[in-house]
Design an enzyme around this catalytic site. Structure first.
Site, PDB file in Angstrom:
ATOM      1  N   ASP A  31       0.850  -1.194   0.000  1.00 38.44           N
ATOM      2  CA  ASP A  31       0.000   0.000   0.000  1.00 38.44           C
ATOM      3  C   ASP A  31       0.886   1.244   0.000  1.00 38.44           C
ATOM      4  OD1 ASP A  31      -3.223   0.532   0.977  1.00 38.44           O
ATOM      5  OD2 ASP A  31      -1.804   2.196   1.099  1.00 38.44           O
ATOM      6  N   ASN A  88     -12.954  -3.306   2.348  1.00 35.38           N
ATOM      7  CA  ASN A  88     -13.963  -2.263   2.473  1.00 35.38           C
ATOM      8  C   ASN A  88     -14.904  -2.341   1.281  1.00 35.38           C
ATOM      9  OD1 ASN A  88     -12.777  -1.188   4.839  1.00 35.38           O
ATOM     10  ND2 ASN A  88     -11.281  -0.069   3.605  1.00 35.38           N
ATOM     11  N   GLU A  96     -12.263   3.309  -1.290  1.00 30.59           N
ATOM     12  CA  GLU A  96     -11.802   4.432  -2.112  1.00 30.59           C
ATOM     13  C   GLU A  96     -11.525   4.006  -3.541  1.00 30.59           C
ATOM     14  OE1 GLU A  96      -8.392   5.794   0.055  1.00 30.59           O
ATOM     15  OE2 GLU A  96      -9.605   6.801   1.575  1.00 30.59           O
ATOM     16  N   VAL A  97     -11.012   2.798  -3.712  1.00 28.28           N
ATOM     17  CA  VAL A  97     -10.664   2.310  -5.045  1.00 28.28           C
ATOM     18  C   VAL A  97     -11.625   1.177  -5.397  1.00 28.28           C
ATOM     19  CG1 VAL A  97      -8.858   1.311  -6.496  1.00 28.28           C
ATOM     20  CG2 VAL A  97      -8.236   2.920  -4.683  1.00 28.28           C
ATOM     21  N   HIS A 101     -10.006  -5.174  -3.032  1.00 24.20           N
ATOM     22  CA  HIS A 101      -8.655  -5.397  -2.519  1.00 24.20           C
ATOM     23  C   HIS A 101      -8.739  -5.859  -1.079  1.00 24.20           C
ATOM     24  CE1 HIS A 101      -9.816  -1.155  -2.536  1.00 24.20           C
ATOM     25  NE2 HIS A 101      -9.236  -1.043  -1.347  1.00 24.20           N
TER      26      HIS A 101
HETATM   27  P1  AMP Z   1      -9.818   1.388   0.349  1.00 25.05           P
HETATM   28  O1  AMP Z   1     -10.105   2.580   1.191  1.00 25.05           O
HETATM   29  O2  AMP Z   1     -10.145   0.091   1.031  1.00 25.05           O
HETATM   30  O3  AMP Z   1     -10.442   1.493  -1.026  1.00 25.05           O
HETATM   31  O4  AMP Z   1      -8.249   1.345   0.185  1.00 25.05           O
HETATM   32  C1  AMP Z   1      -7.593   1.831  -0.936  1.00 25.05           C
HETATM   33  C2  AMP Z   1      -6.115   1.700  -0.626  1.00 25.05           C
HETATM   34  O5  AMP Z   1      -5.387   1.789  -1.825  1.00 25.05           O
HETATM   35  C3  AMP Z   1      -5.590   2.778   0.314  1.00 25.05           C
HETATM   36  O6  AMP Z   1      -5.031   2.162   1.472  1.00 25.05           O
HETATM   37  C4  AMP Z   1      -4.543   3.500  -0.526  1.00 25.05           C
HETATM   38  O7  AMP Z   1      -3.426   3.936   0.232  1.00 25.05           O
HETATM   39  C5  AMP Z   1      -4.164   2.441  -1.541  1.00 25.05           C
HETATM   40  N1  AMP Z   1      -3.651   2.931  -2.804  1.00 25.05           N
HETATM   41  C6  AMP Z   1      -4.223   3.865  -3.624  1.00 25.05           C
HETATM   42  N2  AMP Z   1      -3.459   4.052  -4.713  1.00 25.05           N
HETATM   43  C7  AMP Z   1      -2.391   3.219  -4.594  1.00 25.05           C
HETATM   44  C8  AMP Z   1      -1.249   2.946  -5.403  1.00 25.05           C
HETATM   45  N3  AMP Z   1      -1.047   3.582  -6.575  1.00 25.05           N
HETATM   46  N4  AMP Z   1      -0.356   2.030  -4.972  1.00 25.05           N
HETATM   47  C9  AMP Z   1      -0.540   1.392  -3.793  1.00 25.05           C
HETATM   48  N5  AMP Z   1      -1.608   1.598  -2.990  1.00 25.05           N
HETATM   49  C10 AMP Z   1      -2.519   2.510  -3.375  1.00 25.05           C
END
Ligand code: AMP
Length: 117
Positions: A31, A88, A96-97, A101
C-alpha cells in the site's frame, strides 16, 4: 461495464508499484500509504469493483486472495504475532478504489478496529 482503476495499471505494470506477488489470478503489492508496518493489498487480476459484485464464478479468485494473503503474512514475518485482513465495500465501508482489494495489515497491535482518523 465497470470502469478500470489505477489498480488495473498496476497489474499490467503500466505504473510503478512494489509488487510482492503475482500469478494468473491475483496481484499483491505494498500500500502506498501504509497504516501499519506491513500493509499489502491483494487484488484480483480481473476487475471486480466491489464485494457487492462478486459472483459464484469468482470463488476461485476470492479463495486465491485468501491463500496468497496467508502466504504473504508468513513471508512478511507477521504471521506468528497475528494480523488483520480487511475488505472495504462501497461508501459506508470506506472503499476508495473500486477494484476489490484485501488489506493485509500487521507488524504492531492493531487494536479492536483500525481508524484512519
Ligand atoms: P480502500 O479505502 O479500502 O479502497 O483502500 C484503498 C487503498 O489503496 C488505500 O489504502 C490506498 O493507500 C491504496 N492505494 C491507492 N493508490 C495506490 C497505489 N497507486 N499504490 C498502492 N496503494 C494505493
Amino acid at each position: 461495464m465497470a470502469e478500470e482503476t489505477i489498480f488495473s495499471k498496476i497489474i499490467r505494470k503500466e505504473i510503478p508499484a512494489d509488487i510482492v506477488y503475482q500469478d494468473d489470478l491475483v496481484t499483491a503489492f505494498r500500500d502506498i500509504n501504509p497504516q501499519a508496518p506491513a500493509h499489502i493489498l491483494v487484488i484480483p487480476n480481473k476487475l471486480i469493483p466491489t464485494m457487492d459484485d462478486v459472483e459464484t464464478g469468482d470463488e476461485a479468485v476470492l479463495g486465491r486472495m485468501m491463500t496468497v494473503a496467508s502466504k504473504i503474512a508468513r513471508e512478511e514475518g507477521i504471521a506468528d504475532d497475528g494480523y488483520r485482513l480487511m475488505i472495504n465495500c462501497k461508501q459506508h465501508g470506506g472503499q476508495e478504489v473500486y477494484h476489490i482489494h484485501l488489506h493485509v495489515l500487521g507488524g504492531r497491535p492493531l487494536g479492536p478496529m483500525l481508524s484512519r482518523g
